[in-house]
Scaffold this motif. Sequence first.
Motif, PDB file in Angstrom:
ATOM      1  N   GLY A  94       0.824  -1.202   0.000  1.00 55.59           N
ATOM      2  CA  GLY A  94       0.000   0.000   0.000  1.00 55.59           C
ATOM      3  C   GLY A  94       0.858   1.251   0.000  1.00 55.59           C
ATOM      4  O   GLY A  94       1.893   1.309   0.674  1.00 55.59           O
ATOM      5  N   PHE A  95       0.432   2.233  -0.743  1.00 53.01           N
ATOM      6  CA  PHE A  95       1.202   3.465  -0.892  1.00 53.01           C
ATOM      7  C   PHE A  95       1.417   4.163   0.449  1.00 53.01           C
ATOM      8  O   PHE A  95       2.492   4.711   0.705  1.00 53.01           O
ATOM      9  CB  PHE A  95       0.500   4.394  -1.890  1.00 53.01           C
ATOM     10  CG  PHE A  95       1.245   5.659  -2.167  1.00 53.01           C
ATOM     11  CD1 PHE A  95       2.523   5.641  -2.701  1.00 53.01           C
ATOM     12  CD2 PHE A  95       0.659   6.888  -1.904  1.00 53.01           C
ATOM     13  CE1 PHE A  95       3.211   6.813  -2.961  1.00 53.01           C
ATOM     14  CE2 PHE A  95       1.334   8.071  -2.171  1.00 53.01           C
ATOM     15  CZ  PHE A  95       2.622   8.037  -2.698  1.00 53.01           C
ATOM     16  N   ASP A  96       0.447   4.126   1.318  1.00 54.08           N
ATOM     17  CA  ASP A  96       0.564   4.785   2.621  1.00 54.08           C
ATOM     18  C   ASP A  96       1.671   4.179   3.483  1.00 54.08           C
ATOM     19  O   ASP A  96       2.174   4.835   4.394  1.00 54.08           O
ATOM     20  CB  ASP A  96      -0.755   4.720   3.390  1.00 54.08           C
ATOM     21  CG  ASP A  96      -1.829   5.582   2.773  1.00 54.08           C
ATOM     22  OD1 ASP A  96      -1.495   6.484   1.967  1.00 54.08           O
ATOM     23  OD2 ASP A  96      -3.012   5.361   3.080  1.00 54.08           O
ATOM     24  N   GLN A  97       2.039   2.947   3.222  1.00 53.70           N
ATOM     25  CA  GLN A  97       3.048   2.259   4.024  1.00 53.70           C
ATOM     26  C   GLN A  97       4.467   2.447   3.497  1.00 53.70           C
ATOM     27  O   GLN A  97       5.419   1.948   4.090  1.00 53.70           O
ATOM     28  CB  GLN A  97       2.726   0.757   4.080  1.00 53.70           C
ATOM     29  CG  GLN A  97       1.364   0.448   4.656  1.00 53.70           C
ATOM     30  CD  GLN A  97       1.194   1.007   6.048  1.00 53.70           C
ATOM     31  OE1 GLN A  97       2.053   0.841   6.909  1.00 53.70           O
ATOM     32  NE2 GLN A  97       0.086   1.702   6.281  1.00 53.70           N
ATOM     33  N   VAL A  98       4.622   3.150   2.377  1.00 56.35           N
ATOM     34  CA  VAL A  98       5.946   3.343   1.780  1.00 56.35           C
ATOM     35  C   VAL A  98       6.667   4.471   2.513  1.00 56.35           C
ATOM     36  O   VAL A  98       6.179   5.597   2.581  1.00 56.35           O
ATOM     37  CB  VAL A  98       5.844   3.661   0.273  1.00 56.35           C
ATOM     38  CG1 VAL A  98       7.216   3.989  -0.299  1.00 56.35           C
ATOM     39  CG2 VAL A  98       5.219   2.492  -0.475  1.00 56.35           C
ATOM     40  N   THR A  99       7.822   4.132   3.071  1.00 53.66           N
ATOM     41  CA  THR A  99       8.674   5.099   3.759  1.00 53.66           C
ATOM     42  C   THR A  99      10.123   4.825   3.369  1.00 53.66           C
ATOM     43  O   THR A  99      10.441   3.763   2.816  1.00 53.66           O
ATOM     44  CB  THR A  99       8.551   4.977   5.289  1.00 53.66           C
ATOM     45  OG1 THR A  99       9.003   3.669   5.668  1.00 53.66           O
ATOM     46  CG2 THR A  99       7.114   5.205   5.761  1.00 53.66           C
ATOM     47  N   VAL A 100      10.982   5.772   3.678  1.00 54.34           N
ATOM     48  CA  VAL A 100      12.407   5.549   3.440  1.00 54.34           C
ATOM     49  C   VAL A 100      12.885   4.365   4.284  1.00 54.34           C
ATOM     50  O   VAL A 100      13.682   3.549   3.818  1.00 54.34           O
ATOM     51  CB  VAL A 100      13.219   6.830   3.737  1.00 54.34           C
ATOM     52  CG1 VAL A 100      14.712   6.565   3.624  1.00 54.34           C
ATOM     53  CG2 VAL A 100      12.816   7.952   2.776  1.00 54.34           C
ATOM     54  N   SER A 101      12.374   4.230   5.491  1.00 51.94           N
ATOM     55  CA  SER A 101      12.752   3.097   6.357  1.00 51.94           C
ATOM     56  C   SER A 101      12.353   1.765   5.732  1.00 51.94           C
ATOM     57  O   SER A 101      13.144   0.811   5.735  1.00 51.94           O
ATOM     58  CB  SER A 101      12.094   3.225   7.728  1.00 51.94           C
ATOM     59  OG  SER A 101      12.535   4.378   8.384  1.00 51.94           O
ATOM     60  N   ALA A 102      11.133   1.693   5.199  1.00 50.06           N
ATOM     61  CA  ALA A 102      10.679   0.453   4.559  1.00 50.06           C
ATOM     62  C   ALA A 102      11.531   0.141   3.336  1.00 50.06           C
ATOM     63  O   ALA A 102      11.854  -1.027   3.073  1.00 50.06           O
ATOM     64  CB  ALA A 102       9.208   0.577   4.173  1.00 50.06           C
ATOM     65  N   LEU A 103      11.903   1.158   2.606  1.00 48.83           N
ATOM     66  CA  LEU A 103      12.741   0.966   1.422  1.00 48.83           C
ATOM     67  C   LEU A 103      14.145   0.503   1.827  1.00 48.83           C
ATOM     68  O   LEU A 103      14.722  -0.372   1.173  1.00 48.83           O
ATOM     69  CB  LEU A 103      12.802   2.266   0.620  1.00 48.83           C
ATOM     70  CG  LEU A 103      13.205   2.173  -0.828  1.00 48.83           C
ATOM     71  CD1 LEU A 103      12.327   1.205  -1.605  1.00 48.83           C
ATOM     72  CD2 LEU A 103      13.151   3.555  -1.465  1.00 48.83           C
ATOM     73  N   ALA A 104      14.678   1.057   2.897  1.00 50.66           N
ATOM     74  CA  ALA A 104      15.994   0.641   3.387  1.00 50.66           C
ATOM     75  C   ALA A 104      15.974  -0.836   3.771  1.00 50.66           C
ATOM     76  O   ALA A 104      16.915  -1.588   3.459  1.00 50.66           O
ATOM     77  CB  ALA A 104      16.408   1.508   4.573  1.00 50.66           C
ATOM     78  N   ARG A 105      14.898  -1.275   4.422  1.00 57.29           N
ATOM     79  CA  ARG A 105      14.775  -2.696   4.769  1.00 57.29           C
ATOM     80  C   ARG A 105      14.761  -3.557   3.503  1.00 57.29           C
ATOM     81  O   ARG A 105      15.345  -4.647   3.482  1.00 57.29           O
ATOM     82  CB  ARG A 105      13.517  -2.943   5.597  1.00 57.29           C
ATOM     83  CG  ARG A 105      13.646  -2.480   7.041  1.00 57.29           C
ATOM     84  CD  ARG A 105      12.496  -2.959   7.911  1.00 57.29           C
ATOM     85  NE  ARG A 105      11.193  -2.453   7.498  1.00 57.29           N
ATOM     86  CZ  ARG A 105      10.700  -1.259   7.833  1.00 57.29           C
ATOM     87  NH1 ARG A 105      11.412  -0.431   8.573  1.00 57.29           N
ATOM     88  NH2 ARG A 105       9.496  -0.896   7.419  1.00 57.29           N
ATOM     89  N   ARG A 106      14.101  -3.084   2.474  1.00 60.81           N
ATOM     90  CA  ARG A 106      14.011  -3.838   1.221  1.00 60.81           C
ATOM     91  C   ARG A 106      15.395  -4.067   0.610  1.00 60.81           C
ATOM     92  O   ARG A 106      15.663  -5.106   0.020  1.00 60.81           O
ATOM     93  CB  ARG A 106      13.103  -3.093   0.237  1.00 60.81           C
ATOM     94  CG  ARG A 106      12.820  -3.859  -1.026  1.00 60.81           C
ATOM     95  CD  ARG A 106      11.830  -3.067  -1.893  1.00 60.81           C
ATOM     96  NE  ARG A 106      11.287  -3.880  -2.929  1.00 60.81           N
ATOM     97  CZ  ARG A 106      10.133  -4.519  -2.881  1.00 60.81           C
ATOM     98  NH1 ARG A 106       9.369  -4.422  -1.822  1.00 60.81           N
ATOM     99  NH2 ARG A 106       9.722  -5.241  -3.884  1.00 60.81           N
ATOM    100  N   PHE A 107      16.273  -3.063   0.739  1.00 61.20           N
ATOM    101  CA  PHE A 107      17.624  -3.159   0.177  1.00 61.20           C
ATOM    102  C   PHE A 107      18.651  -3.645   1.204  1.00 61.20           C
ATOM    103  O   PHE A 107      19.830  -3.751   0.892  1.00 61.20           O
ATOM    104  CB  PHE A 107      18.060  -1.811  -0.402  1.00 61.20           C
ATOM    105  CG  PHE A 107      17.430  -1.496  -1.720  1.00 61.20           C
ATOM    106  CD1 PHE A 107      17.913  -2.067  -2.889  1.00 61.20           C
ATOM    107  CD2 PHE A 107      16.342  -0.643  -1.795  1.00 61.20           C
ATOM    108  CE1 PHE A 107      17.338  -1.789  -4.111  1.00 61.20           C
ATOM    109  CE2 PHE A 107      15.748  -0.352  -3.020  1.00 61.20           C
ATOM    110  CZ  PHE A 107      16.249  -0.925  -4.184  1.00 61.20           C
ATOM    111  N   ASP A 108      18.168  -3.888   2.427  1.00 57.36           N
ATOM    112  CA  ASP A 108      19.042  -4.325   3.510  1.00 57.36           C
ATOM    113  C   ASP A 108      20.203  -3.352   3.721  1.00 57.36           C
ATOM    114  O   ASP A 108      21.367  -3.729   3.777  1.00 57.36           O
ATOM    115  CB  ASP A 108      19.561  -5.743   3.248  1.00 57.36           C
ATOM    116  CG  ASP A 108      20.162  -6.373   4.498  1.00 57.36           C
ATOM    117  OD1 ASP A 108      19.740  -5.995   5.619  1.00 57.36           O
ATOM    118  OD2 ASP A 108      21.066  -7.221   4.352  1.00 57.36           O
TER     119      ASP A 108
END
Length: 189
Positions: A23-37
Amino acid sequence: MVRAGLTPERLTLAGAELADEVGFDQVTVSALARRFDVKVASLYSHLKNSQELKTRIALFALEELADRVADALAGRAGKDALAAFADAYRDYAREHPGRYAAARLRLDPETAAASAGVRHAQMTRAILRGYDLTEPDQTHAVRMLGSVFHGYVSLELAGGFEHSAPDARESWAWIVDSLDALLRNRATP
């Protein structure tokens, strides 16, 4: 040091994919950082903050949707163009719900004026030229089509049509037929 392979473009695409997943509302820089580890701080050399990330995803989605609609409209006019436009819009929302939500993000006027949102309006007006509408009817029609398509897609994505007959595709075709008839009826004599 900047982590190899991370670019604003790659982060935007990954953010768009994440939006479709959670969901777009859940997209954050923190969530993206986790995705890229990676650590959040390592992304700030590419992005200022979560708002910039969301704006980039919105611009990406508007561009992607405009390209899809333009391809669908190629060589079409009248009701065929209206149906192709409507179907491309609905299909995109169903395939990419997070990106579709991103495309609805309120942009500042300068960013909006430079976005593919302008192409969306131009394509809508191009379809409406086939109905010979004059102003202010053409502007009313642009707003009506956007409202009907967005409203239907939003209700459908929320599961609003899953529990009753007829099938949602049948209702969608009925709505497009009705819009075509309405627009033809409103045409300047």
